[in-house]
Design a protein around this motif. Structure first.
Motif, short mmCIF file in Angstrom:
data_model
loop_
_atom_site.label_atom_id
_atom_site.label_comp_id
_atom_site.label_asym_id
_atom_site.label_seq_id
_atom_site.Cartn_x
_atom_site.Cartn_y
_atom_site.Cartn_z
N UNK A 24 0.83 -1.21 0.00
CA UNK A 24 0.00 0.00 0.00
C UNK A 24 0.87 1.26 0.00
N UNK A 25 1.99 1.21 0.68
CA UNK A 25 2.90 2.36 0.69
C UNK A 25 3.44 2.60 -0.72
N UNK A 26 3.83 1.54 -1.42
CA UNK A 26 4.30 1.69 -2.80
C UNK A 26 3.22 2.32 -3.67
N UNK A 27 2.00 1.82 -3.55
CA UNK A 27 0.88 2.36 -4.34
C UNK A 27 0.64 3.83 -4.00
N UNK A 30 3.40 5.88 -5.61
CA UNK A 30 3.15 5.92 -7.05
C UNK A 30 1.98 6.83 -7.38
N UNK A 31 0.96 6.83 -6.52
CA UNK A 31 -0.21 7.67 -6.72
C UNK A 31 0.12 9.16 -6.67
N UNK A 32 1.25 9.52 -6.09
CA UNK A 32 1.71 10.91 -6.07
C UNK A 32 2.49 11.25 -7.33
N UNK A 33 2.61 10.28 -8.25
CA UNK A 33 3.30 10.52 -9.51
C UNK A 33 4.75 10.09 -9.54
N UNK A 34 5.24 9.57 -8.43
CA UNK A 34 6.63 9.11 -8.39
C UNK A 34 6.72 7.76 -9.10
N UNK A 35 7.89 7.46 -9.63
CA UNK A 35 8.06 6.23 -10.41
C UNK A 35 9.18 5.37 -9.84
N UNK A 36 9.27 4.15 -10.39
CA UNK A 36 10.31 3.20 -9.99
C UNK A 36 10.36 3.07 -8.46
N UNK A 37 9.21 2.90 -7.85
CA UNK A 37 9.08 2.87 -6.40
C UNK A 37 9.40 1.47 -5.87
N UNK A 42 10.05 -3.66 6.51
CA UNK A 42 8.75 -3.15 6.97
C UNK A 42 8.82 -1.83 7.73
N UNK A 43 10.02 -1.34 8.01
CA UNK A 43 10.13 -0.15 8.85
C UNK A 43 9.96 1.16 8.10
N UNK A 44 9.65 1.09 6.81
CA UNK A 44 9.32 2.30 6.08
C UNK A 44 10.48 2.96 5.37
N UNK A 45 11.00 2.29 4.37
CA UNK A 45 12.05 2.83 3.53
C UNK A 45 11.57 2.73 2.10
N UNK A 46 11.53 3.87 1.40
CA UNK A 46 11.02 3.89 0.04
C UNK A 46 12.06 4.56 -0.85
N UNK A 63 4.45 15.90 0.97
CA UNK A 63 3.43 15.28 0.13
C UNK A 63 3.17 13.84 0.55
N UNK A 64 4.22 13.11 0.85
CA UNK A 64 4.08 11.73 1.31
C UNK A 64 3.42 11.71 2.69
N UNK A 65 3.81 12.61 3.57
CA UNK A 65 3.19 12.69 4.89
C UNK A 65 1.69 12.92 4.79
N UNK A 66 1.28 13.88 3.95
CA UNK A 66 -0.15 14.16 3.78
C UNK A 66 -0.90 12.96 3.23
N UNK A 67 -0.30 12.26 2.27
CA UNK A 67 -0.94 11.09 1.66
C UNK A 67 -1.09 9.97 2.68
N UNK A 68 -0.09 9.77 3.53
CA UNK A 68 -0.18 8.73 4.58
C UNK A 68 -1.27 9.10 5.58
N UNK A 69 -1.32 10.36 5.98
CA UNK A 69 -2.35 10.79 6.93
C UNK A 69 -3.74 10.57 6.34
N UNK A 70 -3.91 10.88 5.07
CA UNK A 70 -5.22 10.70 4.42
C UNK A 70 -5.58 9.22 4.28
N UNK A 71 -4.60 8.40 3.94
CA UNK A 71 -4.87 6.98 3.68
C UNK A 71 -4.98 6.15 4.96
#
Length: 184
Positions: A24-27, A30-37, A42-46, A63-71
């Motif tokens: 879900x983190x990868x998705x 990617x949903x923010x427009x980033x590629x090759x994700x 599991x500790x959160x490295x992207x 942007x990633x922080x806001x997307x995580x908070x929303x999701x």
């Protein structure tokens, strides 16, 4: 290869809260427009290529922080480094030849440059053989008996540092650089 970025999320998938499945983190990224994700452990490295290669690190992280908070419904600190910044962290290793166990050697990635004056009062000799070195936005921490038993790690709290931070062991740091260098 376009400039790669590394997002370091603090405090997810530890204990009982703040669960973020890596798929879900990868998705989400990617949903923010980033590629090759790609994610690592599991500790959160992207690792990813930013949608806008000229975007400031803080903008990308927010942007990633806001997307995580929303999701997911909770706040997570996201610290961003470029591939070249991560390579410089490794090249600047102050404990090469001393820190001989990569899971007991850590880098604290600071949200902004640390102030060395905040660390002057620490009696380094009282913590030996543990060691630390502050280099700009990174604090290197060698804990030969492990982080969980480290009195120095406890002393180097965010309160003392005066800046938010997230830690990764040396094995993770070097693996993230390898992932950033891998062909997309």
């Amino acid at each position: 290869m376009p400039a790669r970025r590394i997002a370091l999320l603090r405090g997810i998938n530890v204990g009982g809260g703040k669960k973020v499945p890596m798929a879900q983190l990868r998705e989400l990224v990617e949903g923010l427009g980033h590629t090759a994700v790609r994610t690592y452990v599991q500790s959160g490295n992207v690792v990813f290529t930013a949608a806008d290669p000229d975007a400031a690190a803080a903008e990308v992280g927010e942007g990633i922080e806001r997307a995580i908070a929303a999701a997911f419904g909770f706040d997570v600190l996201v610290t961003i480094r470029t591939r070249d910044e991560l390579a410089a962290v490794i090249a600047a290793d102050p404990f090469a030849g001393v820190a001989d166990h990569p899971s007991r050697y850590h880098v604290l990635f600071l949200a902004e440059a640390g102030d060395p004056r905040r660390l002057e009062e620490l009696d380094r000799a009282a913590y030996e053989p543990e060691r630390f070195a502050l280099r700009g936005r990174e604090l290197y921490l060698w804990t030969p008996e492990g982080l969980g038993r480290s009195k120095l790690a406890q002393a180097l709290s965010e309160r003392r540092l005066g800046v938010a931070a997230t830690a990764r062991n040396w094995r993770t740091v070097t693996t993230l650089l390898a992932l950033a260098d891998a062909a997309e």
